[in-house]
Design an enzyme around this catalytic site. Structure first.
Site, PDB file in Angstrom:
ATOM      1  N   GLU A 253     -29.509  55.650  43.668  1.00  0.00           N
ATOM      2  CA  GLU A 253     -30.610  56.629  43.703  1.00  0.00           C
ATOM      3  C   GLU A 253     -30.358  57.704  44.761  1.00  0.00           C
ATOM      4  O   GLU A 253     -30.647  58.887  44.550  1.00  0.00           O
ATOM      5  CB  GLU A 253     -31.929  55.901  43.975  1.00  0.00           C
TER       6      GLU A 253
ATOM      7  N   GLY B  16     -30.963  51.479  45.423  1.00  0.00           N
ATOM      8  CA  GLY B  16     -31.271  52.652  46.243  1.00  0.00           C
ATOM      9  C   GLY B  16     -30.030  53.470  46.583  1.00  0.00           C
ATOM     10  O   GLY B  16     -30.140  54.665  46.880  1.00  0.00           O
TER      11      GLY B  16
ATOM     12  N   ALA C 207     -31.517  49.321  48.598  1.00  0.00           N
ATOM     13  CA  ALA C 207     -32.544  49.166  49.618  1.00  0.00           C
ATOM     14  C   ALA C 207     -32.372  47.784  50.238  1.00  0.00           C
ATOM     15  O   ALA C 207     -31.803  46.880  49.617  1.00  0.00           O
ATOM     16  CB  ALA C 207     -33.918  49.301  48.987  1.00  0.00           C
TER      17      ALA C 207
ATOM     18  N   GLU D 124     -32.176  46.385  40.077  1.00  0.00           N
ATOM     19  CA  GLU D 124     -33.477  45.957  40.609  1.00  0.00           C
ATOM     20  C   GLU D 124     -34.163  44.888  39.780  1.00  0.00           C
ATOM     21  O   GLU D 124     -34.811  43.986  40.331  1.00  0.00           O
ATOM     22  CB  GLU D 124     -34.422  47.168  40.759  1.00  0.00           C
TER      23      GLU D 124
HETATM   24  N1  CAA Z   1     -29.936  44.531  51.306  1.00  0.00           N
HETATM   25  C1  CAA Z   1     -29.705  43.798  52.397  1.00  0.00           C
HETATM   26  N2  CAA Z   1     -28.511  43.238  52.686  1.00  0.00           N
HETATM   27  C2  CAA Z   1     -27.506  43.440  51.827  1.00  0.00           C
HETATM   28  C3  CAA Z   1     -27.664  44.199  50.665  1.00  0.00           C
HETATM   29  C4  CAA Z   1     -28.949  44.770  50.409  1.00  0.00           C
HETATM   30  N3  CAA Z   1     -29.200  45.553  49.356  1.00  0.00           N
HETATM   31  N4  CAA Z   1     -26.501  44.213  49.991  1.00  0.00           N
HETATM   32  C5  CAA Z   1     -25.644  43.483  50.725  1.00  0.00           C
HETATM   33  N5  CAA Z   1     -26.246  43.025  51.818  1.00  0.00           N
HETATM   34  C6  CAA Z   1     -25.668  42.197  52.879  1.00  0.00           C
HETATM   35  C7  CAA Z   1     -25.515  40.760  52.418  1.00  0.00           C
HETATM   36  O1  CAA Z   1     -26.725  40.055  52.560  1.00  0.00           O
HETATM   37  C8  CAA Z   1     -24.436  40.273  53.356  1.00  0.00           C
HETATM   38  O2  CAA Z   1     -25.019  40.008  54.612  1.00  0.00           O
HETATM   39  P1  CAA Z   1     -24.620  38.658  55.414  1.00  0.00           P
HETATM   40  O3  CAA Z   1     -23.140  38.823  55.683  1.00  0.00           O
HETATM   41  O4  CAA Z   1     -25.475  38.734  56.638  1.00  0.00           O
HETATM   42  O5  CAA Z   1     -24.909  37.526  54.486  1.00  0.00           O
HETATM   43  C9  CAA Z   1     -23.544  41.496  53.536  1.00  0.00           C
HETATM   44  O6  CAA Z   1     -24.343  42.627  53.136  1.00  0.00           O
HETATM   45  C10 CAA Z   1     -22.320  41.478  52.634  1.00  0.00           C
HETATM   46  O7  CAA Z   1     -22.772  41.276  51.314  1.00  0.00           O
HETATM   47  P2  CAA Z   1     -22.189  40.070  50.383  1.00  0.00           P
HETATM   48  O8  CAA Z   1     -21.739  38.927  51.212  1.00  0.00           O
HETATM   49  O9  CAA Z   1     -23.195  39.814  49.328  1.00  0.00           O
HETATM   50  O10 CAA Z   1     -20.898  40.825  49.800  1.00  0.00           O
HETATM   51  P3  CAA Z   1     -20.218  40.595  48.389  1.00  0.00           P
HETATM   52  O11 CAA Z   1     -18.958  41.378  48.426  1.00  0.00           O
HETATM   53  O12 CAA Z   1     -20.137  39.156  48.061  1.00  0.00           O
HETATM   54  O13 CAA Z   1     -21.225  41.264  47.314  1.00  0.00           O
HETATM   55  C11 CAA Z   1     -22.668  42.976  46.475  1.00  0.00           C
HETATM   56  C12 CAA Z   1     -21.462  42.633  47.362  1.00  0.00           C
HETATM   57  C13 CAA Z   1     -22.319  42.711  45.013  1.00  0.00           C
HETATM   58  C14 CAA Z   1     -22.981  44.456  46.666  1.00  0.00           C
HETATM   59  C15 CAA Z   1     -23.858  42.093  46.892  1.00  0.00           C
HETATM   60  O14 CAA Z   1     -24.014  42.182  48.309  1.00  0.00           O
HETATM   61  C16 CAA Z   1     -25.137  42.513  46.251  1.00  0.00           C
HETATM   62  O15 CAA Z   1     -25.375  42.201  45.085  1.00  0.00           O
HETATM   63  N6  CAA Z   1     -26.010  43.198  47.028  1.00  0.00           N
HETATM   64  C17 CAA Z   1     -27.319  43.590  46.549  1.00  0.00           C
HETATM   65  C18 CAA Z   1     -27.247  44.731  45.571  1.00  0.00           C
HETATM   66  C19 CAA Z   1     -28.629  45.063  45.042  1.00  0.00           C
HETATM   67  O16 CAA Z   1     -29.232  44.260  44.364  1.00  0.00           O
HETATM   68  N7  CAA Z   1     -29.108  46.259  45.347  1.00  0.00           N
HETATM   69  C20 CAA Z   1     -30.420  46.714  44.921  1.00  0.00           C
HETATM   70  C21 CAA Z   1     -31.430  46.410  45.984  1.00  0.00           C
HETATM   71  S1  CAA Z   1     -33.082  46.695  45.411  1.00  0.00           S
HETATM   72  C22 CAA Z   1     -33.318  48.366  45.557  1.00  0.00           C
HETATM   73  O17 CAA Z   1     -32.426  49.116  45.908  1.00  0.00           O
HETATM   74  C23 CAA Z   1     -34.713  48.824  45.251  1.00  0.00           C
HETATM   75  C24 CAA Z   1     -34.893  50.279  45.125  1.00  0.00           C
HETATM   76  O18 CAA Z   1     -34.582  50.885  44.127  1.00  0.00           O
HETATM   77  C25 CAA Z   1     -35.501  51.021  46.172  1.00  0.00           C
END
Ligand code: CAA
Length: 263
Positions: A116, A113, A68, A136
């Protein structure tokens, strides 16, 4: 429906839905979820009745869906967070309840998400680059689009709790080993071709029977064995009202391939 955050294509009865926000690793924001909701409420394009299966994937090699949208969630009020969770739950439920089979095809990250969303499909294919996880709790959140409910049905409560409590990521091979993924492929192209071939194979079977199996399996979740068997019994009865059942059994007895009317 805009063609911006979702890319749609169809070929021989298979609709491919591609989540298309590659700059944010296809993260699910309100816009993507709203578009998915409108799409899945149906009828599926181009003409609902022609669609016999759905492939769900993410744009690019880096991510299926990286979760998400954390940027959007970071400033949500509790009411907004609740509404966002409800939207994600609605979308995953709509996907799960489609009367046709859905295969999630995962390359790269399927986190939060994203994992999910994949679990709301009937089953999951992956490339060797796939990474699954429910991170999360590292954000002070919990899985809110059905992960607390669906992951343990997929992999059992022990694995589900370990993955959710630690937020640990697993690769495609481990995901297959614990039952989250059915098959692992070397390339994205092989994965998508194989998903289309599986859907084509299913499309040779009775569509009514496949839809009834899907709802009987889906409806069995969380029920007592007796209740689930009652659901199966009702679905089994229903097959005796269908042209598909008369055709399938007649074709067997006449030693010819069936030609299912689909009703
Ligand atoms: N939401 C918003 N933006 C996201 C995102 C997310 N879940 N995941 C990645 N992005 C964005 C980053 O912010 C980045 O944007 P910018 O270039 O503008 O900074 C872009 O995508 C590329 O990401 P990274 O630079 O972080 O890429 P990376 O290769 O270094 O890392 C990754 C990749 C490990 C997937 C890392 O992006 C990450 O950890 N993302 C978040 C994963 C996460 O925690 N997901 C769970 C979200 S909570 C949820 O989903 C709740 C629910 O159950 C409903």
């Amino acid at each position: 429906m805009t063609d911006k955050t979702l890319l749609l294509s169809h070929d021989r009865g298979v609709l491919t839905i591609t989540v298309n926000r590659p700059d944010a690793l296809n993260a699910l924001n309100r816009e993507v979820l709203t578009e998915l909701g409108i799409l899945l409420e149906g009828p599926l394009p181009p003409n609902g009745s022609d669609i016999r299966g759905v492939i769900l994937t993410g744009a690019g090699e880096r991510a299926f869906v990286a979760g998400a949208d954390i940027r959007e969630m970071s400033v949500m009020t509790p009411d907004e967070g609740e509404a966002f969770g409800a939207l994600g739950q609605r979308v995953t439920r709509l996907l799960e309840e489609l009367p046709v089979p859905v295969i999630a095809c995962v390359s790269g990250y399927a986190l939060g998400g994203g994992c999910e969303l994949a679990m709301a499909a009937d089953f999951v294919y992956a490339t060797g680059s796939a990474v699954f996880g429910q991170p999360e709790v590292s954000l002070g959140l919990i899985p809110g689009f059905g992960g607390c409910v669906r992951l343990h049905h997929r992999v059992g409560p022990g694995w589900a709790k370990e993955l959710i409590y630690t937020g640990r990521r697993i690769d495609a091979v481990e995901a297959r080993r614990i039952g989250l993924v059915n098959r692992v492929f070397d390339t994205r192209e092989e994965m998508l071709d194989s998903a289309a071939a599986t859907l084509a194979e299913i499309a040779t079977r009775s569509p009514v029977a496949v839809a009834l199996c899907k709802s009987a399996i889906g409806d069995s979740v969380g029920r007592t064995t007796a209740d689930a068997l009652a659901v199966e019994k009702a679905a089994f009865r229903k097959t005796f009202t269908t042209g598909d059942m008369r055709e399938g059994t007649a074709a067997f007895l006449a030693k010819r391939p069936p030609s299912f009317p689909g009703r």
